[in-house]
Design an enzyme around this catalytic site. Structure first.
Site, PDB file in Angstrom:
ATOM      1  N   LYS A 127      -5.397  -7.063  14.122  1.00 33.14           N
ATOM      2  CA  LYS A 127      -3.936  -7.137  14.241  1.00 33.14           C
ATOM      3  C   LYS A 127      -3.603  -8.406  15.006  1.00 33.14           C
ATOM      4  CE  LYS A 127      -0.377  -4.603  13.037  1.00 33.14           C
ATOM      5  NZ  LYS A 127      -0.292  -3.775  11.818  1.00 33.14           N
TER       6      LYS A 127
HETATM    7  P1  NAD Z   1      10.476  -4.818   8.817  1.00 38.74           P
HETATM    8  O1  NAD Z   1      10.614  -5.777   9.934  1.00 38.74           O
HETATM    9  O2  NAD Z   1      10.500  -5.283   7.400  1.00 38.74           O
HETATM   10  O3  NAD Z   1      11.623  -3.680   8.918  1.00 38.74           O
HETATM   11  C1  NAD Z   1      11.859  -2.906  10.056  1.00 38.74           C
HETATM   12  C2  NAD Z   1      13.140  -2.101   9.815  1.00 38.74           C
HETATM   13  O4  NAD Z   1      13.333  -1.197  10.885  1.00 38.74           O
HETATM   14  C3  NAD Z   1      14.406  -2.951   9.730  1.00 38.74           C
HETATM   15  O5  NAD Z   1      15.283  -2.350   8.796  1.00 38.74           O
HETATM   16  C4  NAD Z   1      14.982  -2.834  11.147  1.00 38.74           C
HETATM   17  O6  NAD Z   1      16.378  -3.066  11.191  1.00 38.74           O
HETATM   18  C5  NAD Z   1      14.637  -1.405  11.453  1.00 38.74           C
HETATM   19  N1  NAD Z   1      14.556  -1.066  12.872  1.00 38.74           N
HETATM   20  C6  NAD Z   1      13.932  -1.720  13.871  1.00 38.74           C
HETATM   21  N2  NAD Z   1      14.060  -1.064  15.016  1.00 38.74           N
HETATM   22  C7  NAD Z   1      14.780   0.049  14.728  1.00 38.74           C
HETATM   23  C8  NAD Z   1      15.225   1.160  15.480  1.00 38.74           C
HETATM   24  N3  NAD Z   1      14.962   1.260  16.784  1.00 38.74           N
HETATM   25  N4  NAD Z   1      15.920   2.137  14.843  1.00 38.74           N
HETATM   26  C9  NAD Z   1      16.179   2.056  13.531  1.00 38.74           C
HETATM   27  N5  NAD Z   1      15.762   1.049  12.760  1.00 38.74           N
HETATM   28  C10 NAD Z   1      15.083   0.063  13.357  1.00 38.74           C
HETATM   29  O7  NAD Z   1       9.125  -3.987   9.123  1.00 38.74           O
HETATM   30  P2  NAD Z   1       8.230  -3.209   8.075  1.00 38.74           P
HETATM   31  O8  NAD Z   1       7.236  -4.141   7.499  1.00 38.74           O
HETATM   32  O9  NAD Z   1       9.103  -2.390   7.190  1.00 38.74           O
HETATM   33  O10 NAD Z   1       7.411  -2.231   9.048  1.00 38.74           O
HETATM   34  C11 NAD Z   1       7.960  -1.013   9.516  1.00 38.74           C
HETATM   35  C12 NAD Z   1       6.862  -0.195  10.163  1.00 38.74           C
HETATM   36  O11 NAD Z   1       5.826   0.061   9.208  1.00 38.74           O
HETATM   37  C13 NAD Z   1       6.165  -0.852  11.344  1.00 38.74           C
HETATM   38  O12 NAD Z   1       5.805   0.161  12.263  1.00 38.74           O
HETATM   39  C14 NAD Z   1       4.914  -1.437  10.734  1.00 38.74           C
HETATM   40  O13 NAD Z   1       3.877  -1.597  11.687  1.00 38.74           O
HETATM   41  C15 NAD Z   1       4.574  -0.382   9.707  1.00 38.74           C
HETATM   42  N6  NAD Z   1       3.747  -0.847   8.586  1.00 38.74           N
HETATM   43  C16 NAD Z   1       4.174  -1.857   7.774  1.00 38.74           C
HETATM   44  C17 NAD Z   1       3.398  -2.215   6.683  1.00 38.74           C
HETATM   45  C18 NAD Z   1       3.881  -3.259   5.696  1.00 38.74           C
HETATM   46  O14 NAD Z   1       3.276  -3.348   4.623  1.00 38.74           O
HETATM   47  N7  NAD Z   1       4.922  -3.994   5.964  1.00 38.74           N
HETATM   48  C19 NAD Z   1       2.175  -1.590   6.438  1.00 38.74           C
HETATM   49  C20 NAD Z   1       1.772  -0.566   7.293  1.00 38.74           C
HETATM   50  C21 NAD Z   1       2.574  -0.194   8.361  1.00 38.74           C
END
Ligand code: NAD
Length: 420
Positions: free
Chosen positions: A111
């Site tokens: 990470k």
């Molecule tokens: P991103 O930055 O694309 O989106 C995050 C979203 O969450 C946005 O809509 C933001 O406005 C919202 N957000 C942030 N804080 C918030 C809060 N306190 N309350 C409500 N909404 C909130 O991120 P992502 O890539 O969608 O990742 C989201 C989660 O999934 C993270 O925990 C990440 O580690 C996990 N994840 C992502 C992937 C991936 O492929 N992108 C893979 C595995 C896990």
């Protein structure tokens, strides 16, 4: 004994607590047990970047942590967030090791992150941060060594900049250095949608197991970023009703179900779900909305002992990483809430990343349809195995998934033996 305080953070403590419980349960070899608590490599860098205001130079901290290097290259996302720290990045790298092992990929966990608020960056500033951060990581990343991907606050464009910077240093195009890049650079649409869609594939499977159907279920989603939006779209396409969604800009609710394709159009224009005409303003806490399936898809640590008893969902799908604290997780179990843990629910991202990486190394592109089928097959097979372990051991899905993941990583380490 190595000093674990080096990695001290709330998330690291939580991840190690979960690990220790399962290590005890499976009677893990004590030497391996100690070894797996520590990442093999942790690189901390500080670097300056120029704000658009030319005279303004800011220095920030970045990290890249590689947990296990025994099973192939390491793999894991890069996040830009103000509270990124060594302990959190380490914890997430450990979770990546279990996750890859659960779906059977030849990767160890990694990470990375930069402690910066991505919303404070202009496009030019974000590009400069990304290029300099990539340059600082050069000694430890590589197509055969460690392959980054998007995470919180980073996206396809960020991956394109990393690929370009790395390729310039190497002197030839290196699409395999990152996954989750734009299709024009050898990325895939499937990767973009994989985490959200993979999560829903296993959710539908879990609903079948408990003799319910996903079609017609009421679904609530926290976060409408890369993960949340495709979880929402997949749910909509399967005929589930997504009744509430929120993001940093606000929340919306419609008990009849939100039209997700229309919401995509709205967010493309306004960058938030707030103000969407096809729903009302959500005035309550999204996690407390009554529903069949609750999907935290935003940030970690949102379900805690202070709100867990207010949750009115039958199934929780951890699309985000570590959304539930260990103590809250135990209460959910007592409350008979079925939790599909992050290490299984969001493994679609790393699975599609693996296919993207294989394609880049072979210079051969599969059809998106084939990629999608492979993704769903990998996810549903992993779910089936985890479900069987949970039935056999009479344990929850998180414990079952950890049993599978930790056993595989431990077996790889034990078989390779100790150097020198
Ligand atoms: P991103 O930055 O694309 O989106 C995050 C979203 O969450 C946005 O809509 C933001 O406005 C919202 N957000 C942030 N804080 C918030 C809060 N306190 N309350 C409500 N909404 C909130 O991120 P992502 O890539 O969608 O990742 C989201 C989660 O999934 C993270 O925990 C990440 O580690 C996990 N994840 C992502 C992937 C991936 O492929 N992108 C893979 C595995 C896990």
């Amino acid at each position: 004994m190595a000093n674990v305080q080096l990695f001290d953070s709330h998330m690291y403590t939580e991840v190690i607590r979960q690990y220790e419980e399962v290590a005890e349960l499976i009677n893990l070899d004590p030497n391996i047990r100690e070894r797996l608590k520590h990442p093999q490599r942790a690189l901390i860098v500080t670097f300056p970047f120029r704000r658009d205001e030319y005279e303004e130079v800011e220095t920030v901290v970045g990290y890249r942590v590689q947990h296990v290097l025994s099973m192939g290259p390491t793999k894991g996302g890069i996040r830009y967030a103000p509270d990124v720290n060594l302990g959190e990045v380490t914890a997430l790298s450990i979770l990546m090791s279990w996750k890859s092992a659960i779906v059977g990929l030849p990767f160890g966990g990694a990470k990375g992150g930069v402690a910066i608020d991505p919303t404070s960056l202009t496009r030019g500033e974000k590009q400069r941060v990304t290029r300099r951060y990539t340059a600082e990581l050069l000694p430890v990343i590589g197509v055969e060594k460690d392959i980054p991907a998007p995470d919180l606050g980073t996206d396809e464009q960020t991956m394109a900049w990393i690929m370009d910077t790395y390729s310039n240093f190497v002197g030839s195009p290196q699409p395999g250095i990152v996954t989750g890049k734009p299709a024009a650079l050898g990325g895939s649409v499937t990767r973009r949608e994989a985490t959200g869609r993979g999560a829903i594939a296993v959710t539908a499977q879990a609903m079948d197991k408990i003799h319910k159907t996903y079609k017609g279920s009421n679904v609530v989603i926290q976060g409408f970023g890369n993960v949340g939006r495709y979880a929402a779209l997949d749910s909509y396409e399967r005929g589930a009703k997504v009744i509430a969604i929120n993001d940093l800009g606000g929340g919306i609710i419609n008990p009849e179900g939100i039209n997700i394709p229309e919401l995509f159009k709205h967010t493309a224009k306004y960058h938030s779900v707030a103000g969407f005409e096809g729903a009302d303003v959500l005035s309550e806490n999204i996690l407390e909305v009554e529903c069949d399936v609750l999907i935290p898809a935003a940030v970690g640590g949102v379900i805690t002992t202070s709100n867990v008893n207010k949750i009115r969902a039958h199934v929780i799908v951890e699309a985000a990483n570590s959304p539930t604290t260990v103590s809250a997780d135990k209460i959910l179990k007592d409350n008979n809430v079925l939790v599909i843990p992050d290490i299984l629910a969001n493994a679609g991202g790393v699975t599609a990343s693996y296919f993207e990486w294989v394609q880049n190394r072979q210079n051969y592109l599969w059809k998106e349809k084939d990629l999608y089928e492979k993704l769903i097959d990998t996810m549903t097979s992993a779910f089936e195995e985890v479900w069987t372990i949970s039935q056999k051991n009479k344990c929850d899905l998180r414990t079952a998934a950890l049993i599978k993941g930790i056993k595989r990583v431990a077996a790889a380490k034990l078989t390779r033996g100790l150097f020198p």
